[in-house]
Design a protein around this motif. Structure first.
Motif, PDB file in Angstrom:
ATOM      1  N   VAL A   6       0.868  -1.176   0.000  1.00 27.44           N
ATOM      2  CA  VAL A   6       0.000   0.000   0.000  1.00 27.44           C
ATOM      3  C   VAL A   6       0.907   1.229   0.000  1.00 27.44           C
ATOM      4  O   VAL A   6       1.461   1.607   1.036  1.00 27.44           O
ATOM      5  N   GLY A  33      -6.134   4.107  -0.101  1.00 26.37           N
ATOM      6  CA  GLY A  33      -6.780   3.305   0.934  1.00 26.37           C
ATOM      7  C   GLY A  33      -7.977   2.513   0.455  1.00 26.37           C
ATOM      8  O   GLY A  33      -8.186   1.374   0.884  1.00 26.37           O
ATOM      9  N   ASP A  34      -8.767   3.099  -0.426  1.00 26.22           N
ATOM     10  CA  ASP A  34      -9.954   2.393  -0.918  1.00 26.22           C
ATOM     11  C   ASP A  34      -9.569   1.134  -1.690  1.00 26.22           C
ATOM     12  O   ASP A  34     -10.185   0.074  -1.522  1.00 26.22           O
ATOM     13  N   ALA A  36      -6.804  -0.529  -1.333  1.00 28.82           N
ATOM     14  CA  ALA A  36      -6.234  -1.469  -0.362  1.00 28.82           C
ATOM     15  C   ALA A  36      -7.329  -2.271   0.325  1.00 28.82           C
ATOM     16  O   ALA A  36      -7.238  -3.500   0.454  1.00 28.82           O
ATOM     17  N   LEU A  37      -8.379  -1.599   0.761  1.00 25.03           N
ATOM     18  CA  LEU A  37      -9.481  -2.289   1.445  1.00 25.03           C
ATOM     19  C   LEU A  37     -10.184  -3.265   0.502  1.00 25.03           C
ATOM     20  O   LEU A  37     -10.583  -4.363   0.911  1.00 25.03           O
ATOM     21  N   LEU A  40      -7.879  -6.304   0.069  1.00 19.36           N
ATOM     22  CA  LEU A  40      -7.865  -7.099   1.303  1.00 19.36           C
ATOM     23  C   LEU A  40      -9.148  -7.904   1.478  1.00 19.36           C
ATOM     24  O   LEU A  40      -9.140  -8.985   2.073  1.00 19.36           O
ATOM     25  N   LEU A  50       2.552  -1.159   4.537  1.00 17.58           N
ATOM     26  CA  LEU A  50       1.677   0.003   4.545  1.00 17.58           C
ATOM     27  C   LEU A  50       2.450   1.311   4.650  1.00 17.58           C
ATOM     28  O   LEU A  50       3.217   1.508   5.606  1.00 17.58           O
ATOM     29  N   GLY A  59      -3.033   4.871   5.929  1.00 18.78           N
ATOM     30  CA  GLY A  59      -2.384   3.625   6.307  1.00 18.78           C
ATOM     31  C   GLY A  59      -2.767   3.201   7.711  1.00 18.78           C
ATOM     32  O   GLY A  59      -2.889   2.011   8.002  1.00 18.78           O
ATOM     33  N   ASP A  61      -5.695   3.753   9.062  1.00 15.99           N
ATOM     34  CA  ASP A  61      -7.035   3.168   8.941  1.00 15.99           C
ATOM     35  C   ASP A  61      -6.961   1.735   8.426  1.00 15.99           C
ATOM     36  O   ASP A  61      -7.706   0.856   8.886  1.00 15.99           O
ATOM     37  N   ILE A  62      -6.067   1.515   7.471  1.00 15.77           N
ATOM     38  CA  ILE A  62      -5.904   0.160   6.920  1.00 15.77           C
ATOM     39  C   ILE A  62      -5.390  -0.780   8.011  1.00 15.77           C
ATOM     40  O   ILE A  62      -5.845  -1.926   8.135  1.00 15.77           O
ATOM     41  N   TRP A  65      -8.166  -1.740  10.227  1.00 15.65           N
ATOM     42  CA  TRP A  65      -9.062  -2.689   9.554  1.00 15.65           C
ATOM     43  C   TRP A  65      -8.481  -4.098   9.613  1.00 15.65           C
ATOM     44  O   TRP A  65      -9.203  -5.070   9.888  1.00 15.65           O
ATOM     45  N   ILE A  66      -7.180  -4.212   9.351  1.00 20.32           N
ATOM     46  CA  ILE A  66      -6.531  -5.529   9.378  1.00 20.32           C
ATOM     47  C   ILE A  66      -6.621  -6.132  10.768  1.00 20.32           C
ATOM     48  O   ILE A  66      -6.958  -7.316  10.946  1.00 20.32           O
TER      49      ILE A  66
END
Length: 226
Positions: A6, A33-34, A36-37, A40, A50, A59, A61-62, A65-66
């Motif tokens: 990312v 980011g979008d 990346a999500l 994933l 990231l 990053g 936020d990602i 999320w992970i």
């Protein structure tokens, strides 16, 4: 190993991806980011690299999320900020390792290999099965003590099969873990690579084709050699 990169700097992202490919590591790129999500949510990754400062969801936020997803994907954070406070906040978000820019390509490879080994604590650094010894750090393969020279893709496929410890791995899983998102799902690359890998490893054939299911390492050959 399959990695999600990312990073919103295209040249850097591509340099990391190309460097990882030289080490038989498949990698996909998300420039925001979008994306990346989305990647994933549809792909299975072993590791994530990231950059903290990216467009859209950051990053950070990602990383959240992970962690919240419970996937257990180890996170290597990249950033130009090298203050201790920045690193501390990154680790608090769930980062497993931290690397500041600029960095040497060799270092990121070593860090990713270490994270992957840590992720699979039950798996020793060197994997041995059916007379084959695979060392992911040195990228070396031996069969019955004989060095076997493999291409990057052959090594990646063998590593996935060895990780399965004799279990069946489908062609789809091999394509997902040893190639990247640009791979054609209708390609015969898996069959061709497995066939060439068999020949490199030599007789007796140690990779078994399971009709309608996939491929596996014939772990029973260990017993046959005793």
């Amino acid at each position: 190993m399959r990695v999600l990169i990312v990073e919103d700097e295209p040249y850097l992202a591509e340099a990391i991806r190309d460097g990882l490919r030289l080490e038989a590591i498949a990698a996909d790129i998300a420039g925001d980011g979008d994306t990346a999500l989305e990647l994933l949510s549809i792909n299975s990754y072993d590791l994530a690299v990231l950059d903290r400062d990216i467009p859209g969801p950051s990053g950070d936020d990602i990383a959240r999320w992970i962690v919240d997803s419970g996937s257990g994907i180890p996170i290597l954070m990249l950033t130009a900020a090298d203050r201790l406070d920045d690193k501390e906040s990154g680790f608090e978000l769930g980062a497993d390792d931290y690397l500041t820019k600029p960095f040497e390509m060799r270092e990121i490879v070593l860090r990713l290999r270490a994270l992957d080994r840590r992720r699979a604590r039950s798996r020793p650094p060197t994997t041995e099965l059916a007379g084959i010894r695979l060392d992911p750090f040195r990228r070396e393969v031996f069969r019955d003590g004989r060095y076997v020279a493999l291409t990057r893709k052959q090594f990646a496929v063998l590593e996935v099969l060895m990780d399965a410890a004799g279990g069946v791995v489908s062609a789809e899983d091999l394509l997902e873990r040893a190639w990247d998102e640009n791979a054609d799902p209708f390609t015969n690359a898996v069959r061709i690579t497995v066939s060439s890998l068999r020949k490199r490893l030599g007789e007796p054939w140690v990779i078994v084709t399971v009709p309608g299911a996939g491929y596996r390492i014939d772990a029973g050959m260990d017993a046959a050699d005793d």
